[in-house]
Write a protein that holds these residues in place. Structure first.
Motif, PDB file in Angstrom:
ATOM      1  N   UNK A   3      13.538   6.398  39.265  1.00 42.44           N
ATOM      2  CA  UNK A   3      14.904   6.859  39.507  1.00 42.44           C
ATOM      3  C   UNK A   3      15.904   5.942  38.826  1.00 42.44           C
ATOM      4  N   UNK A   4      15.690   4.637  38.915  1.00 42.67           N
ATOM      5  CA  UNK A   4      16.621   3.683  38.297  1.00 42.67           C
ATOM      6  C   UNK A   4      16.672   3.863  36.779  1.00 42.67           C
ATOM      7  N   UNK A   5      15.517   3.997  36.145  1.00 44.31           N
ATOM      8  CA  UNK A   5      15.483   4.189  34.693  1.00 44.31           C
ATOM      9  C   UNK A   5      16.236   5.464  34.313  1.00 44.31           C
ATOM     10  N   UNK A   6      16.010   6.524  35.064  1.00 43.77           N
ATOM     11  CA  UNK A   6      16.679   7.789  34.750  1.00 43.77           C
ATOM     12  C   UNK A   6      18.175   7.736  35.025  1.00 43.77           C
ATOM     13  N   UNK A   7      18.567   7.117  36.133  1.00 44.14           N
ATOM     14  CA  UNK A   7      19.992   7.013  36.451  1.00 44.14           C
ATOM     15  C   UNK A   7      20.750   6.152  35.443  1.00 44.14           C
TER      16      UNK A   7
END
Length: 74
Positions: A3-7
């Motif tokens: 999620x962090x990479x995508x956000x």
């Protein structure tokens, strides 16, 4: 981490397991549930099976996991 990479938009994410459909499909369904609007866990599983492979999320146990995750984030 996914999620962090995508956000943050700082890279791509590859989700894979041995066969590429069961566990990978489970994780992909959970990520999609987090980011997209689906009316229920069955809809997100159906979406993945149409887009990726009809075997995505192979077992009842995996379906239950996606359902529980979907309810947790809703």
């Amino acid at each position: 981490m996914i999620v962090r990479v995508l956000l943050e938009g700082k890279g791509n994410v590859l989700i894979h397991c041995r066969g590429g459909v069961g566990r990978a499909g489970l994780v992909a369904c959970c990520v999609l549930s987090y980011f997209c609007q689906f009316s229920g866990s069955k809809k997100v599983i159906e979406f993945m099976r149409k887009r990726r492979d009809k075997r995505c999320v192979e077992s009842r146990k995996q379906e239950d996991f996606v359902k529980n995750y979907f309810e947790f984030i809703s």
